[in-house]
Design an enzyme around this catalytic site. Structure first.
Site, mmCIF file in Angstrom:
data_model
loop_
_atom_site.group_PDB
_atom_site.id
_atom_site.type_symbol
_atom_site.label_atom_id
_atom_site.label_comp_id
_atom_site.label_asym_id
_atom_site.label_seq_id
_atom_site.Cartn_x
_atom_site.Cartn_y
_atom_site.Cartn_z
ATOM 1 N N ASN A 126 -19.609 -20.104 -6.050
ATOM 2 C CA ASN A 126 -18.878 -21.355 -5.850
ATOM 3 C C ASN A 126 -17.633 -21.468 -6.724
ATOM 4 O OD1 ASN A 126 -18.664 -24.171 -4.797
ATOM 5 N ND2 ASN A 126 -18.952 -24.647 -6.959
ATOM 6 N N GLU B 249 -24.944 -31.718 -5.592
ATOM 7 C CA GLU B 249 -24.424 -30.771 -4.610
ATOM 8 C C GLU B 249 -25.052 -31.004 -3.231
ATOM 9 O OE1 GLU B 249 -21.946 -28.521 -5.093
ATOM 10 O OE2 GLU B 249 -21.755 -29.496 -7.039
ATOM 11 N N TRP C 23 -11.844 -26.942 1.587
ATOM 12 C CA TRP C 23 -10.472 -26.436 1.667
ATOM 13 C C TRP C 23 -9.457 -27.566 1.521
ATOM 14 C CZ3 TRP C 23 -8.295 -21.823 1.197
ATOM 15 C CH2 TRP C 23 -9.118 -20.699 1.286
ATOM 16 N N TRP D 164 4.882 -24.152 4.169
ATOM 17 C CA TRP D 164 3.986 -23.007 4.026
ATOM 18 C C TRP D 164 4.730 -21.704 4.326
ATOM 19 C CZ3 TRP D 164 -0.085 -24.507 1.560
ATOM 20 C CH2 TRP D 164 -0.712 -25.736 1.834
ATOM 21 N N TRP E 201 -3.728 -23.712 4.054
ATOM 22 C CA TRP E 201 -5.166 -23.718 3.795
ATOM 23 C C TRP E 201 -5.982 -23.404 5.041
ATOM 24 C CZ3 TRP E 201 -8.220 -27.078 6.565
ATOM 25 C CH2 TRP E 201 -7.599 -28.187 7.153
ATOM 26 N N TRP F 274 -23.124 -33.782 -1.921
ATOM 27 C CA TRP F 274 -21.805 -33.369 -1.411
ATOM 28 C C TRP F 274 -21.919 -32.885 0.029
ATOM 29 C CZ3 TRP F 274 -16.869 -33.744 -3.177
ATOM 30 C CH2 TRP F 274 -15.891 -32.978 -2.537
#
Length: 463
Positions: A331, A265, A372, A296, A349, A268
């Protein structure tokens, strides 16, 4: 006497493992400065929750500096103009700072370097963004090979110690009063939940790391369970630089067990910076076709229901209410809530990214944008759009009953079997019906995806 050195602080609000501060102190007297600069990031100025955190973090940092014979100077305005003026006032010969990689800070660093002598140091990431390259010298776009290459360079160097004393200049320049910046909400004061949940500052960050290190060996087994305290909750401390990633790595790495999942993590976080280094507008622009043609929905009512935790899906509503109350969301629930907005409600998004930017205390540009776009399927490394999370299944799978009871108290009386998807006969009065049924939402999302692909194909047959 040598001229004083300015330390320009941004998202690196710590004294330990602070290379810019260490080098400045080695050269002579130090003037630490934080600039409230809303002009440089423009529409990416900090959101409300981040401003609350910033106020308390600066307060804590100033106390730590004063305990070592120093203090924090506060100024407001454009960073390059403020630093040039401050250097002229104090006779400072250099400005030292840590590299930042958000596009507006990279631009600011260029402007500052034209006005003063700017010395930049690394220290906000495990490895300098852009330094982990492929065999051909390019930058990675996919996380797994990036992490494999970064892992070979680990562990990071041992963190620098906190200085016992920091040399002060002969005379301190004028400083703004922190309260005058009005970073805290007052009308209304919505930050009660933040105060109950967090204690910003370097000391608190180190205490949280020490507590997490005792449990980090079971991270993989606990981190996906919203009702458990299995995550580190270090993200806002890392975002504001109250603790360095090297400190987090060395503090947890010896826990054994599944601690490598936690280290991934941290990786990341580095990966996200690697992405925005390549795609500076990643927070606003789809990285993949055919999302430019995606149909959308424009539904203010659905968007508001999601923001307020009134979708009729208990796990989604629990997460959105936790976010509003604490400025943070578990998370696993972040993924569920984000997927619901995008694939159940078919809302762009970017609407979710903007909401998280304003409400998260850990609103990090790289992480927020990458996460996202990963969920929507539009990113350079992303989940496929057709993989549509089933929130009701996810809620039961990850044992979220007590989490829902905490954040959706109107459902607290339901059994574990009922609370994930309350049947019509037991759904409490006042709790909303589902905005859309899961099966219907799935079919609608898949149809929209086919429409987007067809539109992209007509526009560009080779896409």
């Amino acid at each position: 006497m040598s001229s004083p050195v300015i330390v320009w602080l941004r998202r690196d609000l710590r004294l330990a493992d602070q290379p810019a501060l260490a080098e400045a102190a080695r050269k002579g007297s130090v003037i630490p400065v934080y600039i409230c600069d809303d002009d440089t990031p423009r529409h990416r100025a900090m959101g409300g929750a981040s401003r609350w955190w910033l106020h308390h973090s600066l307060q804590s940092l100033d106390a730590s500096l004063r305990a070592r014979g120093s203090r924090l100077i506060l100024r407001r305005g454009r960073s390059d103009e403020v630093l040039a003026k401050l250097a002229h006032e104090t006779g400072a010969g250099e400005v030292h700072a840590l590299h930042h990689y958000e596009p507006w800070w990279r631009n600011a660093e260029k402007a500052v370097a034209k006005a003063v002598t700017l010395c930049l140091h690394h220290g906000n990431y495990l490895a300098p963004p852009g330094s982990v390259t492929t065999g051909s010298g390019g930058l990675y776009k996919i996380f797994t090979p990036f992490w494999r290459a970064l892992r070979e360079r680990m562990p990071p160097p041992e963190p620098l110690p906190c200085p016992d004393a920091i040399p002060a200049p002969p005379q301190w320049p004028a400083s703004d009063a922190l309260d005058d910046w009005a970073l805290l909400p007052t009308r209304p004061d919505w930050a009660g939940g933040l105060r109950d949940t967090w204690r910003p500052g370097e000391e608190s960050a180190m205490e949280r790391l020490a507590a997490f290190a005792e449990e980090a060996g079971d991270y993989a087994g606990q981190r996906n369970l919203p009702a458990r305290d299995g995550t580190s909750m270090l993200s806002p401390h890392l975002h504001f630089g109250e603790i360095s990633p090297a400190q987090a790595w060395h503090g947890a790495a010896q826990a054994g067990g599944s601690v490598d999942t936690f280290l991934g993590e941290l990786g990341w976080r580095d990966y996200a910076q690697n992405v925005i280094l390549q795609y500076p507008d990643y927070g606003a622009k789809n990285a993949r076709e055919p999302f430019g043609d995606f149909p959308w929905r424009q539904s203010p009512a659905d968007l508001q229901a999601w923001q307020q935790g009134r979708t009729g899906y208990p796990i989604v509503d629990a997460g959105m209410r936790q976010l509003w109350h604490t400025g943070w969301m578990h998370n696993r629930v972040r993924m569920i809530a984000a997927s619901f907005l995008i694939k159940h409600l078919l809302i762009d998004w970017r609407e979710g990214e903007r909401w998280f930017w304003d409400t998260l205390v850990d609103a990090d540009y790289g992480n927020n944008a990458v996460n996202w776009q990963w969920t929507s399927g539009s990113g350079v490394d992303a989940n496929m759009f057709v993989r549509i999370m089933a929130p009701l299944t996810q809620s039961a799978k990850f044992d979220a009953a007590d989490y829902i009871r905490q954040w959706v108290p109107e459902l607290a009386g339901l059994s574990d079997a009922q609370i994930h998807d309350p049947p019509p006969g037991v759904r409490p009065r006042g709790y909303p019906e589902k905005r859309i049924d899961h099966r219907e939402a799935r079919e609608r999302a898949l149809a929209a995806w086919q429409q987007a692909k067809a539109a992209a194909s007509v526009r560009d047959p080779l896409s």
